[in-house]
Each structure stands twice: as C-alpha cells, then as structure tokens.
Design an enzyme around this catalytic site. Sequence first.
Site: not given
Length: 181
Positions: A77, A80, A119, A139, A143
Amino acid sequence: EWKRGGLMQGLFGKKDAEITDTVYFDVSIGGEEAGRIEMGLYGSVVPKTVENFKTLCTGAKGFGYSKSIFHRIIPEFMIQGGDFTNFNGTGGKSIYGRTFDDENFDIVHGGPGTLSMANAGPNTNGSQFFICTADTPWLNGKHTVFGKVTKGMDIVRKIERCGQMSGAPKEKVEIIASGAL
C-alpha cells in the site's frame, strides 16, 4: 484541438508532470543507515504543495523532516511519514500554518513511487505525506499528488518490508537527513 491519447488521459488523468525540484531523504532502519531516496517534485502543477515539502526537506524555516520517522507502513500500500511534532500521525504542520487547502488533484496516483499528501479529510494538508508501493486509484481526487521517487525505490521497498497490516512499523525507520539537490 483533439490530440491522440487525449481521451485516455481525460479518463484516467495525468500520472506525472515535469520535475522542477529534486529533494532527498537519507534513511536509517533499526539504527542502521539504509540509503537515500530521491524524489522529483511537480512544481509547475502544484507549486504551493511543492514549496511546502521542499522547505520541510531543507528545514529552512527551523522545522521539518530531518530526524522524523515513517510512523505508518503498510505492505503493498504505502509508507507514511512527516509527523515531526508528535511522531505518530496526529501532528506535523505546514510552512503556511497548521494546515493548508488541497491545491488540486490534477495528477493521479500513478502506482509505486507516487508521492502524495496525507490528510484528515478535505483541505487538511500539513506535513504528512506518503509514498505508494502499489496502485492506489481510490485515492485520486482525495489526496494531492506532488511528485515521485526518482532514485532509491529499492530503499522504499526496504522500508515497506518493515511494515505490517496494522501500519505499525516493526523497526524504527528514521529520516536521518533531508534536503534539496
């Protein structure tokens, strides 16, 4: 005028743009130097988002990504990071204040290596970002994509291997230095 390929681009969106700036992270995994990730930024499409990220890479405002961690790593995935205030996904801040609005969604998530803003819903960009390790079309429109990994995708994959489905890293993954090239 109608251009060949224009229909496909209209349906699926642009997956990249001209690179205007290049920045880097030097990363450690479990205290061991792992290597450098270089990222090309799309300053002509999302100048405000790029300026924020680049400035946080250089630390020019007295705060930024150096000595922060990748706090959320989910295999197949994304990885982050960017919460340099709380180190857990609840913090961070932009150079414009706590948050700033979504600049645009002109560039779609183009698969592994895509650099995009994390976010907490519409118009809540701060400093948190993610690098995709798979296709993430859901997404798009949520984003802001502002760059891509240009070198060091092997380092991204090393980081990815430190993740698990919960997102909690198995080892500390730290940005030991960051800057602009």
